[in-house]
Write a protein that holds these residues in place. Structure first.
Motif, PDB file in Angstrom:
ATOM      1  N   ALA A 489       0.800  -1.229   0.000  1.00 10.26           N
ATOM      2  CA  ALA A 489       0.000   0.000   0.000  1.00 10.26           C
ATOM      3  C   ALA A 489       0.833   1.279   0.000  1.00 10.26           C
ATOM      4  CB  ALA A 489      -0.925   0.003   1.226  1.00 10.26           C
ATOM      5  N   GLN A 490       2.079   1.227   0.509  1.00 13.46           N
ATOM      6  CA  GLN A 490       2.829   2.466   0.740  1.00 13.46           C
ATOM      7  C   GLN A 490       2.984   3.317  -0.511  1.00 13.46           C
ATOM      8  OE1 GLN A 490       3.786  -0.741   1.354  1.00 13.46           O
ATOM      9  NE2 GLN A 490       5.549  -0.756   2.731  1.00 13.46           N
ATOM     10  N   ASP A 491       3.087   2.692  -1.690  1.00 17.31           N
ATOM     11  CA  ASP A 491       3.437   3.489  -2.855  1.00 17.31           C
ATOM     12  C   ASP A 491       2.266   4.216  -3.494  1.00 17.31           C
ATOM     13  OD1 ASP A 491       6.319   3.775  -3.901  1.00 17.31           O
ATOM     14  OD2 ASP A 491       6.254   1.832  -2.917  1.00 17.31           O
ATOM     15  N   VAL A 492       1.122   4.224  -2.842  1.00 22.03           N
ATOM     16  CA  VAL A 492       0.116   5.248  -3.162  1.00 22.03           C
ATOM     17  C   VAL A 492       0.751   6.616  -2.935  1.00 22.03           C
ATOM     18  CG1 VAL A 492      -2.061   6.272  -2.398  1.00 22.03           C
ATOM     19  CG2 VAL A 492      -1.891   3.795  -2.704  1.00 22.03           C
ATOM     20  N   SER A 493       1.645   6.679  -1.952  1.00 20.68           N
ATOM     21  CA  SER A 493       2.385   7.908  -1.668  1.00 20.68           C
ATOM     22  C   SER A 493       3.160   8.386  -2.893  1.00 20.68           C
ATOM     23  CB  SER A 493       3.350   7.653  -0.498  1.00 20.68           C
ATOM     24  OG  SER A 493       4.231   8.731  -0.315  1.00 20.68           O
ATOM     25  N   THR A 494       3.819   7.458  -3.587  1.00 21.88           N
ATOM     26  CA  THR A 494       4.616   7.826  -4.761  1.00 21.88           C
ATOM     27  C   THR A 494       3.715   8.257  -5.915  1.00 21.88           C
ATOM     28  OG1 THR A 494       6.188   6.140  -4.024  1.00 21.88           O
ATOM     29  CG2 THR A 494       6.529   7.071  -6.217  1.00 21.88           C
ATOM     30  N   VAL A 535      -5.314   6.220   3.199  1.00 20.22           N
ATOM     31  CA  VAL A 535      -4.896   6.996   2.031  1.00 20.22           C
ATOM     32  C   VAL A 535      -4.949   8.493   2.327  1.00 20.22           C
ATOM     33  CG1 VAL A 535      -5.455   7.535  -0.377  1.00 20.22           C
ATOM     34  CG2 VAL A 535      -5.509   5.163   0.420  1.00 20.22           C
ATOM     35  N   ASP A 536      -5.945   8.920   3.107  1.00 21.78           N
ATOM     36  CA  ASP A 536      -5.994  10.334   3.509  1.00 21.78           C
ATOM     37  C   ASP A 536      -4.762  10.703   4.331  1.00 21.78           C
ATOM     38  OD1 ASP A 536      -8.381  10.889   2.233  1.00 21.78           O
ATOM     39  OD2 ASP A 536      -9.619  10.383   3.979  1.00 21.78           O
ATOM     40  N   ALA A 537      -4.327   9.783   5.196  1.00 22.69           N
ATOM     41  CA  ALA A 537      -3.128  10.044   6.002  1.00 22.69           C
ATOM     42  C   ALA A 537      -1.881  10.111   5.122  1.00 22.69           C
ATOM     43  CB  ALA A 537      -2.972   8.962   7.064  1.00 22.69           C
ATOM     44  N   ILE A 538      -1.806   9.230   4.132  1.00 21.28           N
ATOM     45  CA  ILE A 538      -0.683   9.266   3.195  1.00 21.28           C
ATOM     46  C   ILE A 538      -0.709  10.570   2.398  1.00 21.28           C
ATOM     47  CG2 ILE A 538       0.247   8.194   1.095  1.00 21.28           C
ATOM     48  CD1 ILE A 538      -0.687   5.486   2.224  1.00 21.28           C
ATOM     49  N   HIS A 539      -1.899  10.989   2.013  1.00 20.19           N
ATOM     50  CA  HIS A 539      -2.059  12.245   1.276  1.00 20.19           C
ATOM     51  C   HIS A 539      -1.502  13.417   2.086  1.00 20.19           C
ATOM     52  CE1 HIS A 539      -5.061  15.515  -0.218  1.00 20.19           C
ATOM     53  NE2 HIS A 539      -3.918  15.627  -0.851  1.00 20.19           N
ATOM     54  N   ASN A 540      -1.998  13.557   3.294  1.00 21.90           N
ATOM     55  CA  ASN A 540      -1.478  14.546   4.242  1.00 21.90           C
ATOM     56  C   ASN A 540      -1.433  15.957   3.652  1.00 21.90           C
ATOM     57  OD1 ASN A 540      -0.472  15.267   6.776  1.00 21.90           O
ATOM     58  ND2 ASN A 540       1.671  15.050   6.115  1.00 21.90           N
ATOM     59  N   GLY A 541      -2.400  16.247   2.791  1.00 27.16           N
ATOM     60  CA  GLY A 541      -2.490  17.592   2.243  1.00 27.16           C
ATOM     61  C   GLY A 541      -1.511  17.913   1.133  1.00 27.16           C
ATOM     62  N   GLU A 542      -0.708  16.941   0.704  1.00 26.08           N
ATOM     63  CA  GLU A 542       0.278  17.180  -0.359  1.00 26.08           C
ATOM     64  C   GLU A 542      -0.136  16.423  -1.616  1.00 26.08           C
ATOM     65  OE1 GLU A 542       4.267  16.379   0.892  1.00 26.08           O
ATOM     66  OE2 GLU A 542       3.910  17.148   2.908  1.00 26.08           O
ATOM     67  N   GLY A 543      -0.307  17.130  -2.708  1.00 31.85           N
ATOM     68  CA  GLY A 543      -0.756  16.505  -3.942  1.00 31.85           C
ATOM     69  C   GLY A 543      -2.275  16.510  -4.028  1.00 31.85           C
ATOM     70  N   LYS A 544      -2.771  15.943  -5.128  1.00 34.78           N
ATOM     71  CA  LYS A 544      -4.205  15.923  -5.373  1.00 34.78           C
ATOM     72  C   LYS A 544      -4.734  14.510  -5.141  1.00 34.78           C
ATOM     73  CE  LYS A 544      -4.230  19.695  -8.745  1.00 34.78           C
ATOM     74  NZ  LYS A 544      -4.622  20.092 -10.118  1.00 34.78           N
ATOM     75  N   CYS A 545      -5.613  14.381  -4.173  1.00 31.44           N
ATOM     76  CA  CYS A 545      -6.146  13.062  -3.806  1.00 31.44           C
ATOM     77  C   CYS A 545      -7.591  13.216  -3.355  1.00 31.44           C
ATOM     78  CB  CYS A 545      -5.296  12.457  -2.692  1.00 31.44           C
ATOM     79  SG  CYS A 545      -5.804  10.813  -2.169  1.00 31.44           S
ATOM     80  N   TRP A 546      -8.401  12.232  -3.733  1.00 30.51           N
ATOM     81  CA  TRP A 546      -9.796  12.220  -3.299  1.00 30.51           C
ATOM     82  C   TRP A 546     -10.161  10.788  -2.950  1.00 30.51           C
ATOM     83  CZ3 TRP A 546     -14.127   9.829  -5.653  1.00 30.51           C
ATOM     84  CH2 TRP A 546     -15.367  10.167  -5.061  1.00 30.51           C
TER      85      TRP A 546
END
Length: 605
Positions: A489-494, A535-546
């Motif tokens: 799951a981690q590379d949703v971050s990438t 995924v919201d935590a990985i997003h952490n306000g950086e980049g575009k994610c919904w």
């Protein structure tokens, strides 16, 4: 005799600063060619970077480690190359796998042993799928080879070959670059071999060599010119003659495409054969996406007892079948239960043809054979006419009542409606295999899954790599089970760092459903996560994610509309909550047959 070299008229006596044999002027022509000017840029790292660019790589997936840091500096310095840092080596390898599927070649860079052995599983998967993948490892200092020193990142022995030995069985070429004299040759041989053989290669580069200038790197590398393989013309003629004689006697022949069409680059040649012959065309499950499904005589996926409707009946009742690039394993044969007869089969592999379990012809390339055969076959559409007689259009899943829990078949009906030529589907190992097989791919729609190796978690990294390769051209739709997602799951971050806008459907059914249908047990139940919150935590306000969590059909419709509309430039993560026993009927059938194959008792001794 007065011999003059250059402007030596009235030359003065040489001074201490003069070059031997030349006057102290700027007008000297040397008899021997001058040595190449070795600039700081004429180093191994830059040469490797240029070679990657030349073969088509624009993105390299990496995890930094102390043995590869200097090399990474030189890859970053190449303006046509982008370095993408991944969360772990396994995902970097999976990303390079997905990238190679879309772009034709992929590359990853990791560190010695701890990184190499971590990425090994992904390299093995790429090997099984015939993907040209360049795995680069930052190795020990060149001075440490041949000594009794024990290094970190090893298992504590002064033997640095452990990693190499592991890679030897899952790569087609291995290069250990620990001196500059043969570095140029080893790197070029490795990269060209990956492209030529369509398999992964391994390149280990000592950590102290990447930045050193050396004469062999003084010129811009000349692009590779790989000689094409050629068919034995006598063998080709004999294979075509024998096959045409066999097929022209058949009453209802069919064509079935297999996964090795990719490595043979024979998709267009297969279409030419289908057009010329009039035979119906099916695909094996692992070849989905390699044969155009908008072809007028495409009849679906042949997968034995779990084939798409009416396809198996036509294939297995045929009196001749042309299998193009097949792989028959326990999964593709549904536990070795296919109702096929070798004496009816023409087996066409990338460089070999076997006719009706009889004569075999080697050194015959698939592409050449299919095109030559197309010119020799009589038109015969009998099998396709039979298919049209028995075909009944697929029914539609029952409509969900308001607030009725969402069913998997309803989910995939909606995903089907999302597909276009501007999309690509990534199907994770599990029930998504079976549900995605039933989807009809529009012209131009990509499709990828890893059937031969079947490593759960592959799709997260593969989605990252594939989406990066087709960025701006296609939008990736990934169907991933919860158990598989937990592995990688981690590379949703990438994906977020790269600004990707893939749509991920996370199917949450509480466990390893495909394993349940093969052999159930408490080990197939996993700890439930709050996936959207993760995924919201990985997003952490950086980049575009919904993100969205979906339990009912009306919520699904709204989520899809949002992903395709106002959030089309975002990475969209949609968690689908379904019942743990909600599976496709194909998985139920397939699982029981694979279970039977796995549980066969030992043969009598």
């Amino acid at each position: 005799m007065d011999t003059r070299i250059g402007s030596v008229d009235a030359a003065a006596e040489p001074t201490a600063k003069s070059v031997l044999g030349c006057p102290p002027t700027a007008h000297c022509n040397h008899i021997a060619p001058s040595a190449p000017v070795v600039t700081p840029e004429a180093n191994l790292g830059r040469h490797l970077a240029r070679r990657l660019v030349q073969v088509g790589v624009r993105d390299v997936f990496s995890v930094p480690g102390d043995f590869n840091l200097t090399l990474l500096d030189h890859l970053i310095a190449e303006p046509n190359l982008r370095l993408i840092g991944c969360c772990n080596e396994l995902n970097a390898g999976y990303a390079a796998d997905g990238y190679a599927r879309a772009r034709g070649v992929g590359a990853c860079v990791v560190t010695f042993t701890v990184g190499g052995l971590s990425v090994l599983n992904a390299i093995a998967g790429a090997y099984s799928e015939n993907l040209p993948l360049i795995c680069i490892v930052g190795g020990p200092n060149s001075n440490d080879y041949g000594t009794s020193r024990v290094l970190h990142h090893t298992i504590g022995l002064p033997d640095f070959s452990q990693e190499l030995r592991c890679f030897q069985t899952v790569t087609c070429f291995q290069a250990v670059v620990n001196n500059l004299e043969d570095a140029h040759e080893l790197i070029d041989t490795a990269i060209s071999t990956a492209v030529k053989e369509s398999k992964p290669v391994y390149i280990s580069i000592s950590c102290n060599l990447a930045a050193i200038s050396y004469p062999t790197f003084s010129r811009e590398p000349v692009p590779f010119s790989i000689a094409p393989k050629l068919s034995n013309q006598m063998g080709l003629a004999a294979a075509v003659e024998a096959t045409a004689e066999f097929l022209n006697k058949a009453v209802k022949p069919v064509i079935v495409g297999g996964p090795r069409i990719r490595v043979a680059k024979s998709g267009n040649a297969l279409v030419e054969l289908a057009d010329a012959s009039g035979y119906p065309v099916a695909v094996m499950p692992s070849a989905k996406g390699l044969v155009p499904e908008h072809h007028p005589r495409f009849i679906g996926t042949y997968w034995g007892a779990v084939s798409t409707s009416f396809c198996a009946e036509i294939v297995e009742s045929a009196d001749a079948y042309v299998f193009v690039g097949p792989i028959f394993n326990d999964y593709s044969s549904v536990g070795y239960s296919l109702l096929l007869k070798k004496e009816k089969a023409i087996i066409v592999q990338p460089d070999r043809v076997v006719v009706a379990n009889g004569p075999a012809f080697g050194c015959v390339l698939m592409k050449d054979f299919l095109r030559a055969l197309a010119k020799r076959l009589n038109k015969n559409s009998t099998a396709y006419e039979n298919y049209q007689r028995i075909f009944v259009p697929d029914g539609q899943p029952l409509q969900c009542a308001p607030k009725e829990p969402l069913r998997v078949n309803v989910l995939f009906r909606h995903i089907q409606n999302m597909l276009s030529g501007d999309s690509a589907v990534i199907a994770e190992t599990g029930d998504s295999w079976f549900n995605c097989q039933k989807m009809k791919l529009p012209e131009g729609c990509g499709y990828e899954f890893q059937m031969q190796y079947g490593s759960i978690g592959w799709s997260v990294g593969a989605t990252l790599g594939y989406a990066q390769a087709v960025k701006g051209a296609k939008r990736v739709i990934a169907c991933i089970g919860d158990g598989s997602f937990q592995v990688t799951a981690q590379d949703v971050s990438t994906m977020l760092r790269c600004g990707q806008n893939s749509i991920i459907f996370l199917i949450n059914n509480g466990g390893y459903t495909i394993e349940v249908e093969i052999h159930d047990g408490p080990y197939n139940v996993i700890k439930n996560w709050d996936y959207t919150a993760l995924v919201d935590a990985i997003h952490n306000g950086e980049g575009k994610c919904w993100t969205a969590k979906v339990r009912y059909e009306e919520e699904l419709k709204e989520a899809i509309a949002t992903a395709l509309g106002p959030k089309q430039d975002c990475l969209c993560f949609i968690e689908i909550i379904v019942h743990k026993d909600d599976t496709s009927k194909e998985l139920l059938e397939w699982g029981s047959r694979v279970c039977s194959a796995n549980s066969r008792p030992p043969n009598p001794q």
